[in-house]
Design a protein around this motif. Structure first.
Motif, PDB file in Angstrom:
ATOM      1  N   TRP A 129       0.838  -1.350  -0.117  1.00  0.00           N
ATOM      2  CA  TRP A 129       0.066   0.089  -0.036  1.00  0.00           C
ATOM      3  C   TRP A 129       0.871   1.223   0.002  1.00  0.00           C
ATOM      4  O   TRP A 129       0.644   2.146  -0.753  1.00  0.00           O
ATOM      5  N   ARG A 130       1.914   1.447   0.903  1.00  0.00           N
ATOM      6  CA  ARG A 130       2.744   2.336   0.954  1.00  0.00           C
ATOM      7  C   ARG A 130       3.621   2.623  -0.293  1.00  0.00           C
ATOM      8  O   ARG A 130       3.808   3.651  -0.959  1.00  0.00           O
ATOM      9  N   ALA A 131       4.139   1.437  -1.107  1.00  0.00           N
ATOM     10  CA  ALA A 131       4.820   1.603  -2.143  1.00  0.00           C
ATOM     11  C   ALA A 131       4.171   1.796  -3.492  1.00  0.00           C
ATOM     12  O   ALA A 131       4.563   2.651  -4.406  1.00  0.00           O
ATOM     13  N   LEU A 132       2.982   1.375  -3.465  1.00  0.00           N
ATOM     14  CA  LEU A 132       2.303   1.613  -5.039  1.00  0.00           C
ATOM     15  C   LEU A 132       1.240   2.565  -4.837  1.00  0.00           C
ATOM     16  O   LEU A 132       0.549   2.811  -5.859  1.00  0.00           O
ATOM     17  N   ARG A 133       0.803   3.158  -3.749  1.00  0.00           N
ATOM     18  CA  ARG A 133      -0.290   4.299  -3.965  1.00  0.00           C
ATOM     19  C   ARG A 133       0.309   5.484  -4.473  1.00  0.00           C
ATOM     20  O   ARG A 133       1.480   5.550  -4.623  1.00  0.00           O
ATOM     21  N   PRO A 134      -0.395   6.228  -5.290  1.00  0.00           N
ATOM     22  CA  PRO A 134      -1.895   6.321  -5.322  1.00  0.00           C
ATOM     23  C   PRO A 134      -2.527   5.638  -6.139  1.00  0.00           C
ATOM     24  O   PRO A 134      -3.772   5.717  -6.620  1.00  0.00           O
ATOM     25  N   GLY A 135      -1.736   4.713  -6.727  1.00  0.00           N
ATOM     26  CA  GLY A 135      -2.243   3.841  -8.062  1.00  0.00           C
ATOM     27  C   GLY A 135      -3.241   2.581  -7.546  1.00  0.00           C
ATOM     28  O   GLY A 135      -3.333   2.703  -6.394  1.00  0.00           O
ATOM     29  N   ARG A 136      -3.992   2.205  -8.437  1.00  0.00           N
ATOM     30  CA  ARG A 136      -4.997   1.307  -8.075  1.00  0.00           C
ATOM     31  C   ARG A 136      -4.530   0.003  -7.625  1.00  0.00           C
ATOM     32  O   ARG A 136      -4.981  -0.430  -6.492  1.00  0.00           O
ATOM     33  N   SER A 137      -3.217  -0.396  -7.854  1.00  0.00           N
ATOM     34  CA  SER A 137      -2.729  -1.630  -7.096  1.00  0.00           C
ATOM     35  C   SER A 137      -2.447  -1.125  -5.823  1.00  0.00           C
ATOM     36  O   SER A 137      -2.178  -2.151  -4.958  1.00  0.00           O
ATOM     37  N   GLY A 138      -2.204   0.088  -5.359  1.00  0.00           N
ATOM     38  CA  GLY A 138      -1.866   0.300  -4.000  1.00  0.00           C
ATOM     39  C   GLY A 138      -2.928  -0.221  -3.254  1.00  0.00           C
ATOM     40  O   GLY A 138      -2.841  -0.717  -1.890  1.00  0.00           O
ATOM     41  N   THR A 139      -4.230  -0.252  -3.501  1.00  0.00           N
ATOM     42  CA  THR A 139      -5.481  -0.510  -2.794  1.00  0.00           C
ATOM     43  C   THR A 139      -5.800  -1.966  -3.140  1.00  0.00           C
ATOM     44  O   THR A 139      -5.820  -2.852  -2.383  1.00  0.00           O
ATOM     45  N   TRP A 140      -6.008  -2.144  -4.424  1.00  0.00           N
ATOM     46  CA  TRP A 140      -6.434  -3.556  -4.743  1.00  0.00           C
ATOM     47  C   TRP A 140      -5.478  -4.450  -4.925  1.00  0.00           C
ATOM     48  O   TRP A 140      -5.776  -5.911  -4.983  1.00  0.00           O
ATOM     49  N   GLY A 141      -4.170  -4.212  -4.844  1.00  0.00           N
ATOM     50  CA  GLY A 141      -3.175  -5.145  -4.535  1.00  0.00           C
ATOM     51  C   GLY A 141      -3.096  -5.562  -3.026  1.00  0.00           C
ATOM     52  O   GLY A 141      -2.695  -6.529  -2.688  1.00  0.00           O
ATOM     53  N   SER A 142      -3.004  -4.538  -2.388  1.00  0.00           N
ATOM     54  CA  SER A 142      -2.750  -4.747  -0.892  1.00  0.00           C
ATOM     55  C   SER A 142      -3.824  -5.444  -0.351  1.00  0.00           C
ATOM     56  O   SER A 142      -3.601  -6.159   0.687  1.00  0.00           O
ATOM     57  N   LEU A 143      -4.915  -5.472  -0.759  1.00  0.00           N
ATOM     58  CA  LEU A 143      -6.162  -5.705   0.092  1.00  0.00           C
ATOM     59  C   LEU A 143      -6.154  -7.212  -0.053  1.00  0.00           C
ATOM     60  O   LEU A 143      -6.304  -7.870   1.114  1.00  0.00           O
ATOM     61  N   PRO A 144      -5.763  -7.845  -1.123  1.00  0.00           N
ATOM     62  CA  PRO A 144      -5.910  -9.461  -1.331  1.00  0.00           C
ATOM     63  C   PRO A 144      -4.636 -10.064  -0.383  1.00  0.00           C
ATOM     64  O   PRO A 144      -4.936 -11.176   0.204  1.00  0.00           O
ATOM     65  N   ILE A 145      -3.620  -9.457  -0.494  1.00  0.00           N
ATOM     66  CA  ILE A 145      -2.462  -9.884   0.072  1.00  0.00           C
ATOM     67  C   ILE A 145      -2.670  -9.782   1.682  1.00  0.00           C
ATOM     68  O   ILE A 145      -2.204 -10.580   2.324  1.00  0.00           O
ATOM     69  N   GLY A 146      -3.284  -8.781   1.931  1.00  0.00           N
ATOM     70  CA  GLY A 146      -3.625  -8.521   3.573  1.00  0.00           C
ATOM     71  C   GLY A 146      -4.705  -9.882   3.822  1.00  0.00           C
ATOM     72  O   GLY A 146      -4.391 -10.458   5.099  1.00  0.00           O
TER      73      GLY A 146
END
Length: 227
Positions: free
Chosen positions: A76-93
């Protein structure tokens, strides 16, 4: 917090993801071949949570889960504000949370382990057994979802090799899961299920660790270009 300190924290969180998968697999392999009366060709790795030494695998599940939750924060910290920052971090969490759940809720004695257990599945499985299965399903669905989220992420960035790796892993995980369901009859012949579940762990956990290494290597104080 200074930019450099933020950068170091993000890289530390991503490192948690790089460590989590190899640590889990190594711990399982060591137990597979040192646990008395345990047959990794027949008994799923979740059954390592049983017996006097079951605390080792319980700790392995929980610790790996917490490391992946930290990894999600790093994404989330590395990829924001792009979509992957949210939609990538959520399934990994969610993947990490599922692993914690798999440690908290244990499998039940079955397939001859521990010694004296039924030779097939438990006749009357309890709530812990059911919740362990649900936690594994969360792990599986979250990993597959993350694979396809990052397929898009790398495709947009023009990194075809990584996009293909992510997509191929998502497809392979799905195929292995379906095979595990079709080939396991719940009786004494549990070998297909045990081996396929280990293949899922090796492939899925390995992919998540490789992703952590890739994102960590690309992260700069200014952040990765968002997509």
């Amino acid at each position: 917090m200074s930019t450099m300190r933020k950068q170091r924290l993000t890289r530390a969180l991503l490192t948690c993801g790089a460590v989590a998968g190899p640590l889990f697999v190594l711990t399982v392999v060591i137990q597979d071949y040192t646990r008395t009366d345990f047959d990794p060709r027949r008994q799923p790795l979740s059954m390592l949570s049983l017996g006097d030494l079951g605390w080792i695998q319980i700790t392995n599940f929980v610790l790996t889960g917490l490391l992946n939750i930290a990894f999600a924060a790093g994404l989330w910290r590395a990829l924001r504000p792009g979509r992957s920052g949210t939609w990538g971090s959520l399934p990994i969490g969610a993947y990490g949370t599922g692993l914690v759940g798999a440690g908290v809720f244990r499998f039940e004695p079955a397939w001859g382990y521990p010694p004296g257990a039924p030779q097939g599945l438990p006749d009357d499985p309890g709530l812990g057994y059911v919740l362990h299965g649900a936690a594994f399903f969360v792990v599986f669905v979250s990993l597959v979802t993350a694979c396809f989220v990052f397929t898009r992420h790398f495709a947009v960035r023009g990194e075809r090799g990584w996009a293909f790796y992510c997509a191929a892993t998502g497809v392979a995980l799905s195929a292995l899961y379906l095979l595990a369901g079709m080939l396991s009859d719940g009786g004494e012949n549990s070998r297909p299920l045990s081996l396929l579940l280990r293949a899922i762990a090796l492939l899925g956990w390995g992919w998540a660790a490789a992703l952590a290494v890739r994102v960590r290597g690309s992260h700069t104080p200014a952040g990765i270009s968002a997509c």
